[in-house]
Design an enzyme around this catalytic site. Structure first.
Site, PDB file in Angstrom:
ATOM      1  N   THR A 133       0.899  -1.139   0.129  1.00 31.27           N
ATOM      2  CA  THR A 133       0.096  -0.070  -0.044  1.00 31.27           C
ATOM      3  C   THR A 133       0.777   1.244   0.148  1.00 31.27           C
ATOM      4  O   THR A 133       1.933   1.240   0.554  1.00 31.27           O
ATOM      5  CB  THR A 133      -0.852   0.044   1.278  1.00 31.27           C
ATOM      6  OG1 THR A 133      -1.458   1.275   1.405  1.00 31.27           O
ATOM      7  CG2 THR A 133      -0.155  -0.451   2.583  1.00 31.27           C
ATOM      8  N   ASP A 134       0.258   2.235  -0.592  1.00 36.11           N
ATOM      9  CA  ASP A 134       1.038   3.823  -0.371  1.00 36.11           C
ATOM     10  C   ASP A 134       1.013   4.135   1.135  1.00 36.11           C
ATOM     11  O   ASP A 134       1.916   5.008   1.299  1.00 36.11           O
ATOM     12  CB  ASP A 134       0.307   4.777  -1.214  1.00 36.11           C
ATOM     13  CG  ASP A 134      -1.172   4.849  -0.989  1.00 36.11           C
ATOM     14  OD1 ASP A 134      -1.759   4.197  -0.005  1.00 36.11           O
ATOM     15  OD2 ASP A 134      -1.839   5.949  -1.747  1.00 36.11           O
ATOM     16  N   GLU A 135       0.374   3.820   2.015  1.00 37.85           N
ATOM     17  CA  GLU A 135       0.130   4.050   3.355  1.00 37.85           C
ATOM     18  C   GLU A 135       1.759   3.926   3.935  1.00 37.85           C
ATOM     19  O   GLU A 135       1.886   4.580   5.104  1.00 37.85           O
ATOM     20  CB  GLU A 135      -0.811   3.471   4.277  1.00 37.85           C
ATOM     21  CG  GLU A 135      -2.366   3.844   3.616  1.00 37.85           C
ATOM     22  CD  GLU A 135      -3.400   3.684   4.491  1.00 37.85           C
ATOM     23  OE1 GLU A 135      -3.054   3.690   5.868  1.00 37.85           O
ATOM     24  OE2 GLU A 135      -4.386   3.582   4.024  1.00 37.85           O
ATOM     25  N   TYR A 159      -2.089  -0.269  11.013  1.00 35.78           N
ATOM     26  CA  TYR A 159      -2.053  -1.080   9.995  1.00 35.78           C
ATOM     27  C   TYR A 159      -0.816  -0.763   8.967  1.00 35.78           C
ATOM     28  O   TYR A 159      -0.331  -1.631   8.680  1.00 35.78           O
ATOM     29  CB  TYR A 159      -3.371  -0.546   9.251  1.00 35.78           C
ATOM     30  CG  TYR A 159      -3.508  -0.797   7.614  1.00 35.78           C
ATOM     31  CD1 TYR A 159      -3.420  -2.070   7.200  1.00 35.78           C
ATOM     32  CD2 TYR A 159      -3.298  -0.097   6.890  1.00 35.78           C
ATOM     33  CE1 TYR A 159      -3.348  -2.466   6.057  1.00 35.78           C
ATOM     34  CE2 TYR A 159      -3.347  -0.043   5.435  1.00 35.78           C
ATOM     35  CZ  TYR A 159      -3.397  -1.376   5.012  1.00 35.78           C
ATOM     36  OH  TYR A 159      -3.307  -1.868   3.601  1.00 35.78           O
ATOM     37  N   LYS A 163       2.066  -3.359   7.597  1.00 33.40           N
ATOM     38  CA  LYS A 163       2.501  -3.681   6.093  1.00 33.40           C
ATOM     39  C   LYS A 163       3.760  -3.317   5.683  1.00 33.40           C
ATOM     40  O   LYS A 163       4.534  -4.039   4.915  1.00 33.40           O
ATOM     41  CB  LYS A 163       1.457  -2.709   5.073  1.00 33.40           C
ATOM     42  CG  LYS A 163      -0.066  -3.219   5.249  1.00 33.40           C
ATOM     43  CD  LYS A 163      -0.245  -4.653   4.682  1.00 33.40           C
ATOM     44  CE  LYS A 163      -0.003  -4.776   3.033  1.00 33.40           C
ATOM     45  NZ  LYS A 163      -0.561  -5.793   2.678  1.00 33.40           N
TER      46      LYS A 163
HETATM   47  P1  NAD Z   1      -9.818  -6.941   2.709  1.00 30.52           P
HETATM   48  O1  NAD Z   1      -9.697  -6.624   4.085  1.00 30.52           O
HETATM   49  O2  NAD Z   1     -10.929  -6.827   1.764  1.00 30.52           O
HETATM   50  O3  NAD Z   1      -9.556  -8.506   2.431  1.00 30.52           O
HETATM   51  C1  NAD Z   1      -8.426  -9.300   3.175  1.00 30.52           C
HETATM   52  C2  NAD Z   1      -8.718 -10.753   2.934  1.00 30.52           C
HETATM   53  O4  NAD Z   1      -7.678 -11.460   3.683  1.00 30.52           O
HETATM   54  C3  NAD Z   1     -10.224 -11.326   3.360  1.00 30.52           C
HETATM   55  O5  NAD Z   1     -10.585 -12.289   2.574  1.00 30.52           O
HETATM   56  C4  NAD Z   1      -9.487 -12.158   4.615  1.00 30.52           C
HETATM   57  O6  NAD Z   1     -10.462 -13.260   5.012  1.00 30.52           O
HETATM   58  C5  NAD Z   1      -8.041 -12.589   4.336  1.00 30.52           C
HETATM   59  N1  NAD Z   1      -7.261 -12.750   5.445  1.00 30.52           N
HETATM   60  C6  NAD Z   1      -7.196 -11.855   6.663  1.00 30.52           C
HETATM   61  N2  NAD Z   1      -6.408 -12.531   7.427  1.00 30.52           N
HETATM   62  C7  NAD Z   1      -6.295 -13.693   7.094  1.00 30.52           C
HETATM   63  C8  NAD Z   1      -5.135 -14.684   7.453  1.00 30.52           C
HETATM   64  N3  NAD Z   1      -4.519 -14.948   8.295  1.00 30.52           N
HETATM   65  N4  NAD Z   1      -4.931 -15.909   6.515  1.00 30.52           N
HETATM   66  C9  NAD Z   1      -5.703 -15.889   5.255  1.00 30.52           C
HETATM   67  N5  NAD Z   1      -6.393 -15.083   4.834  1.00 30.52           N
HETATM   68  C10 NAD Z   1      -6.733 -13.967   5.649  1.00 30.52           C
HETATM   69  O7  NAD Z   1      -8.524  -6.289   2.009  1.00 30.52           O
HETATM   70  P2  NAD Z   1      -8.219  -5.488   0.762  1.00 30.52           P
HETATM   71  O8  NAD Z   1      -8.883  -4.180   0.601  1.00 30.52           O
HETATM   72  O9  NAD Z   1      -8.869  -6.521  -0.481  1.00 30.52           O
HETATM   73  O10 NAD Z   1      -6.570  -5.749   0.639  1.00 30.52           O
HETATM   74  C11 NAD Z   1      -6.072  -6.623  -0.022  1.00 30.52           C
HETATM   75  C12 NAD Z   1      -4.461  -6.436   0.013  1.00 30.52           C
HETATM   76  O11 NAD Z   1      -4.403  -5.097  -0.557  1.00 30.52           O
HETATM   77  C13 NAD Z   1      -4.153  -6.065   1.405  1.00 30.52           C
HETATM   78  O12 NAD Z   1      -2.739  -6.600   1.524  1.00 30.52           O
HETATM   79  C14 NAD Z   1      -4.063  -4.578   1.525  1.00 30.52           C
HETATM   80  O13 NAD Z   1      -2.706  -4.185   2.300  1.00 30.52           O
HETATM   81  C15 NAD Z   1      -3.617  -4.236  -0.061  1.00 30.52           C
HETATM   82  N6  NAD Z   1      -4.189  -2.935  -0.406  1.00 30.52           N
HETATM   83  C16 NAD Z   1      -5.519  -2.526  -0.287  1.00 30.52           C
HETATM   84  C17 NAD Z   1      -5.818  -1.356  -0.846  1.00 30.52           C
HETATM   85  C18 NAD Z   1      -7.266  -0.705  -0.679  1.00 30.52           C
HETATM   86  O14 NAD Z   1      -7.584   0.407  -1.029  1.00 30.52           O
HETATM   87  N7  NAD Z   1      -8.101  -1.650  -0.294  1.00 30.52           N
HETATM   88  C19 NAD Z   1      -4.909  -0.447  -1.365  1.00 30.52           C
HETATM   89  C20 NAD Z   1      -3.850  -0.872  -1.475  1.00 30.52           C
HETATM   90  C21 NAD Z   1      -3.310  -1.990  -0.966  1.00 30.52           C
HETATM   91  O1  DAU Z   2      -4.004   3.987   0.568  1.00 32.67           O
HETATM   92  C1  DAU Z   2      -4.377   2.574   0.441  1.00 32.67           C
HETATM   93  C2  DAU Z   2      -5.213   2.132   1.651  1.00 32.67           C
HETATM   94  O2  DAU Z   2      -6.430   2.763   1.336  1.00 32.67           O
HETATM   95  C3  DAU Z   2      -5.438   0.653   1.914  1.00 32.67           C
HETATM   96  O3  DAU Z   2      -3.712   0.249   2.124  1.00 32.67           O
HETATM   97  C4  DAU Z   2      -6.055   0.174   2.894  1.00 32.67           C
HETATM   98  O4  DAU Z   2      -6.242  -1.113   3.066  1.00 32.67           O
HETATM   99  C5  DAU Z   2      -7.516   0.901   2.721  1.00 32.67           C
HETATM  100  O5  DAU Z   2      -8.230   0.531   3.792  1.00 32.67           O
HETATM  101  C6  DAU Z   2      -7.448   2.371   2.502  1.00 32.67           C
HETATM  102  O6  DAU Z   2      -7.123   3.169   3.631  1.00 32.67           O
HETATM  103  P1  DAU Z   2      -7.982   4.432   3.938  1.00 32.67           P
HETATM  104  O7  DAU Z   2      -7.790   4.748   5.376  1.00 32.67           O
HETATM  105  O8  DAU Z   2      -7.347   5.477   3.049  1.00 32.67           O
HETATM  106  O9  DAU Z   2      -9.189   4.212   3.548  1.00 32.67           O
HETATM  107  P2  DAU Z   2     -10.796   4.269   4.135  1.00 32.67           P
HETATM  108  O10 DAU Z   2     -11.792   4.099   3.081  1.00 32.67           O
HETATM  109  O11 DAU Z   2     -10.959   3.935   5.471  1.00 32.67           O
HETATM  110  O12 DAU Z   2     -10.698   6.013   4.217  1.00 32.67           O
HETATM  111  C7  DAU Z   2     -10.537   6.787   3.241  1.00 32.67           C
HETATM  112  C8  DAU Z   2     -10.407   8.358   3.767  1.00 32.67           C
HETATM  113  O13 DAU Z   2     -11.723   8.394   4.004  1.00 32.67           O
HETATM  114  C9  DAU Z   2      -9.550   8.379   4.787  1.00 32.67           C
HETATM  115  O14 DAU Z   2      -9.065   9.817   4.531  1.00 32.67           O
HETATM  116  C10 DAU Z   2     -10.679   8.353   6.086  1.00 32.67           C
HETATM  117  C11 DAU Z   2     -11.865   8.878   5.445  1.00 32.67           C
HETATM  118  N1  DAU Z   2     -13.158   8.379   6.095  1.00 32.67           N
HETATM  119  C12 DAU Z   2     -13.233   7.222   6.204  1.00 32.67           C
HETATM  120  C13 DAU Z   2     -14.381   6.546   6.616  1.00 32.67           C
HETATM  121  C14 DAU Z   2     -14.648   4.905   6.783  1.00 32.67           C
HETATM  122  C15 DAU Z   2     -14.232   9.365   6.604  1.00 32.67           C
HETATM  123  O15 DAU Z   2     -14.006  10.568   6.464  1.00 32.67           O
HETATM  124  N2  DAU Z   2     -15.290   8.742   7.187  1.00 32.67           N
HETATM  125  C16 DAU Z   2     -15.346   7.419   7.173  1.00 32.67           C
HETATM  126  O16 DAU Z   2     -16.344   6.954   7.593  1.00 32.67           O
END
Ligand code: NAD
Ligand code: DAU
Length: 359
Positions: A133-135, A159, A163
């Protein structure tokens, strides 16, 4: 030939598996622990499809992983599984340490053992792709350049720290043992099958339910949004042509404040599914207490993957968000199924009983 995916029942993982099997006949072994974020319903269209082998299990279970690798002999492992929600990591970091750090470590150990036993040719071709992730890069000032692959790691939440730790382990396994790894760092994804704890699906769900749309703090925090299908195509491209040991940033050049995101979502809903009282969904927006340690701005410089691997996103934010809203409107039952008891418990914990966080 097969690929091995972890976390393939979650948001991005399930999109990846569905896209993969729509474009290739190469089987996918999908290991997922089915935590609250994992949903077999995301993969329902693959029922009876012999190319998809689903295994419920933990990435931290070394014996299980090594057994699956030995049986299915994948040529690549794509590691999505993680605890992924920042707010949950603030309430309870333990699961993040266990899965994202300890689990990733055990997975790397299993991959290393499997890879070490391959023939020289198969060893050469094997890939371990870390989905990150970019985070991990921390937060940006308003006028700072976007994160590049050489930006310093400065994670600010449990988190992102977990990562970052797993990214470091991946790097170390390359440097120390020669494991052929690739790492991708992607910006915020949105699209089908995203669990409604994240901003866009949460607001989608609350808008339709007539509840408040909670913006943290002043609502002016910035994220860089990418349609999930574009993230999946970038991962496929890195797997296919990325240079071993390298890092690729993935993003859509689409920085938006959270207020812009939610107001755009509201206007699409006004058009596609107007409120019964004729008023605008944007009237449901409320400012709520801020996230502790809330990163102000993320932005990804995706020029490397564009230049070296000729990858480009297919969707703009406008087209991708419209597709996403359509998807949620057409999958109301999916939304109803995931917003059950445990989900309501999370809302109460995070937003204080009422979804607008006012109590
Ligand atoms: P998500 O939370 O929707 O899904 C995570 C999945 O991993 C779930 O299906 C869960 O059951 C499984 N899981 C959790 N713990 C586990 C374990 N111990 N063993 C096996 N499976 C397990 O997450 P997502 O948003 O789909 O993100 C997927 C990946 O991409 C993550 O590594 C996250 O850090 C990365 N990522 C997410 C975003 C985003 O915006 N969502 C952006 C950049 C990177
Ligand atoms: O940048 C990549 C990341 O993006 C991934 O690594 C994470 O897994 C994914 O969850 C996401 O993280 P964020 O914290 O950026 O996503 P979230 O959707 O939780 O929040 C997006 C933005 O919106 C953040 O600035 C927080 C804000 N927010 C979020 C929620 C849930 C609100 O203002 N209100 C809300 O209720």
């Amino acid at each position: 030939m097969a690929i091995f995916v972890t976390g393939g029942a979650g948001f991005i993982g399930s999109n990846f598996v569905l896209d993969w099997l729509a474009q290739s006949d190469e089987p996918v072994v999908n290991l997922d622990a089915l935590t609250y974020a994992g949903n077999p319903e995301n993969l329902a269209s693959l029922e009876g499809d012999g190319r998809h082998v689903f295994v419920k299990g933990d990435i931290g279970d070394f014996d299980l992983v090594i057994d699956l690798l030995a049986r299915h002999r994948p040529r690549a492992l794509v590691h999505f599984a993680a605890e992924s929600h920042v707010d949950r990591s603030i309430h309870g970091p333990e699961d993040f340490i266990q899965t994202n750090i300890v689990g990733s470590f055990r997975l790397l150990e299993a991959a290393r053992a499997y890879w070490g036993g391959l023939t020289a040719g198969d060893r050469e071709g094997f890939r371990f792709l870390q989905v990150s992730t970019d985070e991990v890069y921390g937060t940006l000032a308003a006028d700072a350049p976007a994160f590049s692959e050489t930006s310093r790691y400065e994670p600010n939440s449990p988190y992102s720290a977990s990562k970052a730790a797993s990214d470091h382990l991946v790097r170390a396994y390359r440097h120390t043992y020669g494991l052929p790894v690739l790492t991708t760092n992607c910006s915020n994804n949105y699209g089908p099958y995203q669990f409604p704890e994240k901003l866009i699906p949460l607001c989608m769900h609350h808008a339709l339910a007539g509840q408040s749309l909670p913006l943290y703090g002043d609502g002016l925090h910035i994220r860089d949004w990418l349609y999930v299908g574009d993230h999946c195509s970038a991962i496929r491209r890195v797997l296919e042509a990325g240079t071993v040991g390298e890092v690729y940033n993935i993003g859509g050049w689409s920085e938006k404040t959270n207020r812009e995101v939610v107001t755009t979502l509201c206007s699409i809903l006004d058009e596609l599914c107007p409120r019964n009282d004729g008023r605008a969904y944007a009237e449901q927006i409320v400012l709520v207490r801020d996230r502790p340690g809330h990163d102000r701005r993320y932005a990804i410089d995706a020029s490397r993957i564009e230049r070296e691997l000729s990858w480009r996103p297919a969707e703009t934010f406008a087209t991708g968000l419209r597709r996403t809203v359509h998807w949620y409107l057409e999958h109301r039952q999916w939304l109803r199924n995931v917003t059950s008891g445990a989900y309501r418990h999370w809302l109460a914990q995070q937003y204080g009983g009422c979804a607008c966080g006012c109590s």
